[in-house]
Scaffold this motif. Structure first.
Motif, PDB file in Angstrom:
ATOM      1  N   GLY A   1      73.594  40.887  83.664  1.00 24.63           N
ATOM      2  CA  GLY A   1      73.381  40.068  82.466  1.00 24.63           C
ATOM      3  C   GLY A   1      72.609  38.789  82.733  1.00 24.63           C
ATOM      4  N   ILE A   2      72.490  38.411  84.001  1.00 24.04           N
ATOM      5  CA  ILE A   2      71.751  37.180  84.313  1.00 24.04           C
ATOM      6  C   ILE A   2      70.278  37.299  83.987  1.00 24.04           C
ATOM      7  N   PHE A   3      69.794  38.515  83.850  1.00 21.17           N
ATOM      8  CA  PHE A   3      68.360  38.700  83.620  1.00 21.17           C
ATOM      9  C   PHE A   3      67.967  38.564  82.147  1.00 21.17           C
ATOM     10  N   GLN A   4      68.800  37.898  81.363  1.00 23.92           N
ATOM     11  CA  GLN A   4      68.475  37.649  79.963  1.00 23.92           C
ATOM     12  C   GLN A   4      67.364  36.611  79.832  1.00 23.92           C
ATOM     13  N   SER A   5      67.362  35.607  80.705  1.00 28.82           N
ATOM     14  CA  SER A   5      66.366  34.541  80.628  1.00 28.82           C
ATOM     15  C   SER A   5      66.279  33.836  81.977  1.00 28.82           C
ATOM     16  N   VAL A   6      65.250  33.026  82.120  1.00 30.34           N
ATOM     17  CA  VAL A   6      65.097  32.229  83.332  1.00 30.34           C
ATOM     18  C   VAL A   6      66.289  31.283  83.481  1.00 30.34           C
ATOM     19  N   ASN A   7      66.725  30.688  82.375  1.00 35.23           N
ATOM     20  CA  ASN A   7      67.881  29.785  82.438  1.00 35.23           C
ATOM     21  C   ASN A   7      69.126  30.478  82.974  1.00 35.23           C
ATOM     22  N   ARG A   8      69.375  31.711  82.544  1.00 31.98           N
ATOM     23  CA  ARG A   8      70.555  32.451  83.018  1.00 31.98           C
ATOM     24  C   ARG A   8      70.449  32.760  84.510  1.00 31.98           C
ATOM     25  N   ILE A   9      69.258  33.115  84.960  1.00 37.96           N
ATOM     26  CA  ILE A   9      69.059  33.371  86.393  1.00 37.96           C
ATOM     27  C   ILE A   9      69.334  32.097  87.177  1.00 37.96           C
ATOM     28  N   CYS A  10      68.820  30.980  86.705  1.00 39.07           N
ATOM     29  CA  CYS A  10      69.017  29.706  87.404  1.00 39.07           C
ATOM     30  C   CYS A  10      70.483  29.299  87.439  1.00 39.07           C
ATOM     31  N   GLU A  11      71.208  29.512  86.334  1.00 42.40           N
ATOM     32  CA  GLU A  11      72.646  29.228  86.310  1.00 42.40           C
ATOM     33  C   GLU A  11      73.348  30.028  87.402  1.00 42.40           C
ATOM     34  N   PHE A  12      73.022  31.310  87.499  1.00 45.23           N
ATOM     35  CA  PHE A  12      73.625  32.186  88.505  1.00 45.23           C
ATOM     36  C   PHE A  12      73.330  31.674  89.916  1.00 45.23           C
ATOM     37  N   ILE A  13      72.082  31.325  90.167  1.00 44.66           N
ATOM     38  CA  ILE A  13      71.684  30.841  91.503  1.00 44.66           C
ATOM     39  C   ILE A  13      72.410  29.533  91.817  1.00 44.66           C
ATOM     40  N   ARG A  14      72.498  28.634  90.847  1.00 44.83           N
ATOM     41  CA  ARG A  14      73.152  27.338  91.086  1.00 44.83           C
ATOM     42  C   ARG A  14      74.640  27.497  91.386  1.00 44.83           C
ATOM     43  N   ILE A  15      75.270  28.485  90.774  1.00 49.76           N
ATOM     44  CA  ILE A  15      76.687  28.741  91.067  1.00 49.76           C
ATOM     45  C   ILE A  15      76.836  29.345  92.457  1.00 49.76           C
ATOM     46  N   ALA A  16      75.969  30.307  92.777  1.00 45.64           N
ATOM     47  CA  ALA A  16      76.043  30.996  94.064  1.00 45.64           C
ATOM     48  C   ALA A  16      75.583  30.105  95.220  1.00 45.64           C
ATOM     49  N   ARG A  17      74.613  29.245  94.957  1.00 46.71           N
ATOM     50  CA  ARG A  17      74.018  28.383  95.991  1.00 46.71           C
ATOM     51  C   ARG A  17      73.911  26.938  95.479  1.00 46.71           C
ATOM     52  N   PRO A  18      75.038  26.243  95.354  1.00 46.42           N
ATOM     53  CA  PRO A  18      75.017  24.893  94.781  1.00 46.42           C
ATOM     54  C   PRO A  18      74.124  23.902  95.539  1.00 46.42           C
TER      55      PRO A  18
END
Length: 84
Positions: free
Chosen positions: A65-82
């Motif tokens: 579901g992260i691939f809905q938008s660039v913002n969603r991908i970035c949220e995922f990355i920031r959580i995984a790699r703060p």
């Protein structure tokens, strides 16, 4: 000027999929599939590999579901790699 995570994600998507757009033309909250960039399920698999490799994150089936938008991908990355 430092490159934002959003810009890095856009460049990753564009380069991996060979899209004929610039990072500036991709809106952060625009859909990547369907009416947005028009990506399909094959593109999604390519993005799992590209995003995972470039940002050193693991993207499982439950995370697609992260691939809905660039913002969603970035949220995922920031959580995984703060630290990024």
């Amino acid at each position: 000027m430092a490159t934002t995570l959003e810009h890095q994600v856009k460049e990753c998507i564009i380069n991996r999929l060979g899209l004929d757009v610039t990072a500036e033309e991709v809106e952060d909250d625009a859909p990547l599939f369907g009416e947005g960039l028009g990506l399909d399920s094959i593109d999604a698999l390519e993005l799992v590999i590209a995003i995972g490799k470039q940002f050193e994150v693991s993207i499982g089936d439950d995370d697609m579901g992260i691939f809905q938008s660039v913002n969603r991908i970035c949220e995922f990355i920031r959580i995984a790699r703060p630290e990024l």
